[in-house]
Design a protein around this motif. Structure first.
Motif, short mmCIF file in Angstrom:
data_model
loop_
_atom_site.label_atom_id
_atom_site.label_comp_id
_atom_site.label_asym_id
_atom_site.label_seq_id
_atom_site.Cartn_x
_atom_site.Cartn_y
_atom_site.Cartn_z
N LEU A 42 44.18 41.38 37.29
CA LEU A 42 44.64 41.05 38.63
C LEU A 42 43.65 40.05 39.20
O LEU A 42 42.43 40.22 39.09
CB LEU A 42 44.66 42.31 39.51
CG LEU A 42 45.52 43.46 39.00
CD1 LEU A 42 45.38 44.65 39.93
CD2 LEU A 42 46.96 43.05 38.86
N ARG A 43 44.16 39.00 39.79
CA ARG A 43 43.29 37.97 40.37
C ARG A 43 43.78 37.64 41.77
O ARG A 43 44.98 37.48 41.99
CB ARG A 43 43.26 36.72 39.51
CG ARG A 43 42.38 35.63 40.12
CD ARG A 43 42.05 34.52 39.18
NE ARG A 43 43.22 33.88 38.61
CZ ARG A 43 43.16 32.98 37.64
NH1 ARG A 43 41.99 32.65 37.12
NH2 ARG A 43 44.25 32.42 37.18
N LYS A 44 42.83 37.55 42.68
CA LYS A 44 43.13 37.16 44.05
C LYS A 44 42.28 35.95 44.39
O LYS A 44 41.06 35.99 44.26
CB LYS A 44 42.79 38.31 45.00
CG LYS A 44 43.18 38.08 46.41
CD LYS A 44 42.86 39.23 47.35
CE LYS A 44 42.56 40.52 46.69
NZ LYS A 44 42.31 41.62 47.61
N LYS A 45 42.92 34.86 44.77
CA LYS A 45 42.21 33.64 45.15
C LYS A 45 42.50 33.37 46.62
O LYS A 45 43.63 33.33 47.04
CB LYS A 45 42.67 32.46 44.31
CG LYS A 45 42.28 32.61 42.84
CD LYS A 45 42.76 31.45 42.03
CE LYS A 45 41.74 30.34 42.14
NZ LYS A 45 42.01 29.22 41.23
N ARG A 46 41.44 33.22 47.38
CA ARG A 46 41.54 32.93 48.81
C ARG A 46 40.94 31.55 49.06
O ARG A 46 39.80 31.30 48.71
CB ARG A 46 40.79 33.99 49.60
CG ARG A 46 40.92 33.89 51.08
CD ARG A 46 40.13 35.00 51.79
NE ARG A 46 40.26 36.31 51.18
CZ ARG A 46 41.19 37.20 51.51
NH1 ARG A 46 42.07 36.92 52.43
NH2 ARG A 46 41.23 38.37 50.91
N PHE A 47 41.74 30.66 49.62
CA PHE A 47 41.27 29.33 49.94
C PHE A 47 40.67 29.36 51.34
O PHE A 47 41.38 29.57 52.32
CB PHE A 47 42.41 28.31 49.83
CG PHE A 47 42.93 28.22 48.42
CD1 PHE A 47 42.29 27.42 47.49
CD2 PHE A 47 44.02 28.97 48.02
CE1 PHE A 47 42.75 27.37 46.17
CE2 PHE A 47 44.49 28.92 46.72
CZ PHE A 47 43.85 28.11 45.80
N LEU A 48 39.36 29.18 51.42
CA LEU A 48 38.64 29.35 52.68
C LEU A 48 38.69 28.10 53.54
O LEU A 48 38.88 28.19 54.75
CB LEU A 48 37.20 29.75 52.40
CG LEU A 48 37.04 31.01 51.55
CD1 LEU A 48 35.58 31.22 51.18
CD2 LEU A 48 37.59 32.22 52.28
N SER A 49 38.48 26.96 52.94
CA SER A 49 38.55 25.71 53.70
C SER A 49 38.74 24.54 52.75
O SER A 49 38.43 24.62 51.57
CB SER A 49 37.28 25.50 54.53
OG SER A 49 36.17 25.25 53.69
#
Length: 114
Positions: A42-49
């Protein structure tokens, strides 16, 4: 397992040796990679800026850009019956509540500020 992921709102597609699935919500991407043997990532990628601007580098005009992101992963081997609960538990707001907090005695006293 493909049907279970589709029921959870994931777009599912075949990859070599198994399946991949993805669900996007704004700047957050949830991905599931599943092998034929039941291995799950499972992978979660969060684009912060993200930012970009024109820039000349060594006399060449171009565009400079920077993307800051965070990535979390979880690896396990599961049976088909456990996949939906595992995927839902990894989505935001749910999985930290499932993990027990270690007692403060496990940390150096200098690490604990309050």
């Amino acid at each position: 397992m493909k049907e279970a992921l589709e029921a959870l709102g994931y777009e599912v597609f075949p990859i070599e040796g198994g399946w991949a699935a993805e669900k996007r919500r704004g700047g957050l991407v949830h991905q599931v990679f599943l092998s034929q043997e039941g291995e799950v990532r499972l992978r979660k990628k969060r684009f912060l800026s993200e930012e970009s601007r024109p820039l000349a580098l060594a006399g060449v005009e171009g565009t400079w850009s920077r993307v800051l992101e965070s990535e979390e992963n979880f690896f396990a081997v599961v049976g088909p019956q456990d996949l939906p609960a595992l995927v839902l538990a990894f989505e935001p707001g749910l999985y930290p509540k499932l993990l027990p907090r270690p007692p403060l005695a496990c940390f150096k006293s200098s690490w604990v500020t309050s």
